[in-house]
Design a protein around this motif. Structure first.
Motif, PDB file in Angstrom:
ATOM      1  N   TYR A  48      10.929   2.905  -2.021  1.00  0.00           N
ATOM      2  CA  TYR A  48      10.436   2.081  -3.117  1.00  0.00           C
ATOM      3  C   TYR A  48      10.557   2.851  -4.429  1.00  0.00           C
ATOM      4  CZ  TYR A  48       8.298  -0.403   0.774  1.00  0.00           C
ATOM      5  OH  TYR A  48       8.099  -1.073   1.949  1.00  0.00           O
ATOM      6  N   ASP A 108      11.631   3.314   4.819  1.00  0.00           N
ATOM      7  CA  ASP A 108      11.613   2.377   3.697  1.00  0.00           C
ATOM      8  C   ASP A 108      11.448   3.147   2.392  1.00  0.00           C
ATOM      9  OD1 ASP A 108      11.756   0.246   5.490  1.00  0.00           O
ATOM     10  OD2 ASP A 108       9.574   0.092   5.649  1.00  0.00           O
ATOM     11  N   ILE A 161       5.961  -1.639  -8.263  1.00  0.00           N
ATOM     12  CA  ILE A 161       6.645  -1.148  -7.067  1.00  0.00           C
ATOM     13  C   ILE A 161       7.715  -2.132  -6.645  1.00  0.00           C
ATOM     14  CG2 ILE A 161       6.359  -0.416  -4.668  1.00  0.00           C
ATOM     15  CD1 ILE A 161       3.461   0.249  -5.327  1.00  0.00           C
ATOM     16  N   GLU A 162       8.935  -1.616  -6.452  1.00  0.00           N
ATOM     17  CA  GLU A 162      10.057  -2.444  -6.025  1.00  0.00           C
ATOM     18  C   GLU A 162      10.766  -1.771  -4.858  1.00  0.00           C
ATOM     19  OE1 GLU A 162      11.018  -5.378  -7.033  1.00  0.00           O
ATOM     20  OE2 GLU A 162       9.574  -5.596  -8.672  1.00  0.00           O
ATOM     21  N   PRO A 163      11.094  -2.507  -3.790  1.00  0.00           N
ATOM     22  CA  PRO A 163      11.866  -1.906  -2.689  1.00  0.00           C
ATOM     23  C   PRO A 163      13.288  -1.599  -3.139  1.00  0.00           C
ATOM     24  CG  PRO A 163      11.597  -4.266  -2.351  1.00  0.00           C
ATOM     25  CD  PRO A 163      10.755  -3.917  -3.537  1.00  0.00           C
TER      26      PRO A 163
END
Length: 351
Positions: A31, A29, A19-21
């Motif tokens: 991801y 937000d 998981i990466e923003p």
């Protein structure tokens, strides 16, 4: 669960996720989720998850403005009927308080995100107004969305903005006092004092699906490695309202003033031609030009309101200030003030 295309059924075969923003959203937000499967395939390699913001201020704004409810509603009820390219939605869910939500969306990378602070080329802007017509045409002038509880909210939405704008603009002026010209401060105040005339003008325009925040930050160019020229994202501000506002908002925020002045009329003709080709009639180009002039103030409204409602960031400061100052220049160029009852303003010196 409001919407499920079976993606959750893959759960017992998922062996790992990364998981990466991603993104620069201020109200929610996002991801990117990369997925590994026990059998090596059979599902999407990655998804985009969009969730309620961790910021208390942004959460409060998302709830009070129905931003989260509107985006979930858009993907479940409206998107299938439009001709614009948006991410496929695999799952959408929101709680009864219209606050905690999740969207699992198609990952369209590799793609080139738009950036309002750096702007767009004329060709990119032309593509964006073309896609705007594909948002607007299917419901143009339709009464089908009248009474929709999360989308037909213009009257209450506009009333609240009219009531709050004096307070918001006072805060905006104080925050950015050293970065606003006297002329911009004065025109901004004139607009705030006459904002009722602006909303009265909007009420006389054709209603449709309006994105509401249609700007470079909310599109992807060359998605799927160039397979998809443009994808429209971030439908938290979708509303039943005049479509021309989206066009003025994008053009005014995407192009520097010199480039905009040189190409604006052609871009408007292209948008109008697309509307006609998609079946819209009874809306002459001359009326589009008049409505567009009034709509040049939308960047001002959103820039001021967002600056006061969402969590403050360095990029947000730059973005909201540019939205406001560009909008006021745009309004002068198109004599937008005259259309909302303010005395006619001369266009800015183009020399």
């Amino acid at each position: 669960m409001l919407h499920d295309r079976g993606i959750l059924a893959l759960g017992n075969r998922v062996t790992g996720t990364a998981i990466e923003p991603i993104g620069t959203g201020l109200v929610a937000d996002s991801y990117q989720i990369t997925i590994s499967y026990s059998d090596g395939g059979g599902g999407p390699e990655s998804l985009v998850a969009k969730l309620t913001s961790d910021s208390e201020q942004s959460r409060a704004a998302g709830r009070s403005e129905l931003n989260y409810a509107r985006e979930v509603g858009f993907y479940t009820e409206i998107a299938p009927h439009l001709q614009v390219r948006v991410p496929a939605c695999f799952h959408a869910e929101i709680d009864s308080n219209n606050t905690e939500f999740v969207l699992l969306l198609e990952d369209l990378t590799p793609a080139r995100p738009g950036n309002q602070l750096t702007g767009c080329t004329v060709a990119e802007t032309r593509l964006a107004v073309e896609q705007a017509a594909r948002i607007h045409a299917p419901y143009w002038g339709s009464e089908e969305l009248r009474g929709n509880p999360w989308m037909d909210i213009s009257s209450s939405y506009w009333q609240r903005f009219a009531e709050m704008m004096p307070e918001w603009y006072d805060g905006f002026r104080q925050r950015y006092a050293g970065r606003l010209s006297e002329a911009d401060i004065a025109l901004g105040q004139e607009f705030v004092d006459n904002i009722a005339g602006y909303y009265q003008a909007l009420e006389g325009m054709p209603y449709t699906v309006q994105h509401g925040d249609y700007r470079p930050d909310n599109v992807l160019f060359d998605a799927r490695g160039g397979e998809v020229p443009l994808v429209v994202l971030d439908w938290q501000t979708v509303v039943y309202a005049p479509g021309v506002v989206d066009v003025a908002y994008f053009i005014g925020g995407a192009l520097d003033a010199t480039t905009r002045r040189a190409n604006e009329d052609e871009l408007l003709r292209h948008y109008h031609s697309e509307l006609v080709d998609l079946g819209v009639d009874g809306y002459p180009f001359e009326r589009l030009v008049r409505d567009y002039a009034c709509a040049t103030f939308h960047n001002f409204i959103i820039g001021v309101a967002a600056a006061m409602l969402v969590e403050r960031t360095e990029r947000g400061d730059e973005l909201f200030l540019s939205m406001v100052t560009n909008s006021l220049t745009h309004a002068r160029d198109r004599d937008g003030a005259r259309h909302i009852g303010i005395h006619p303003l001369a266009a800015v010196n183009r020399g």
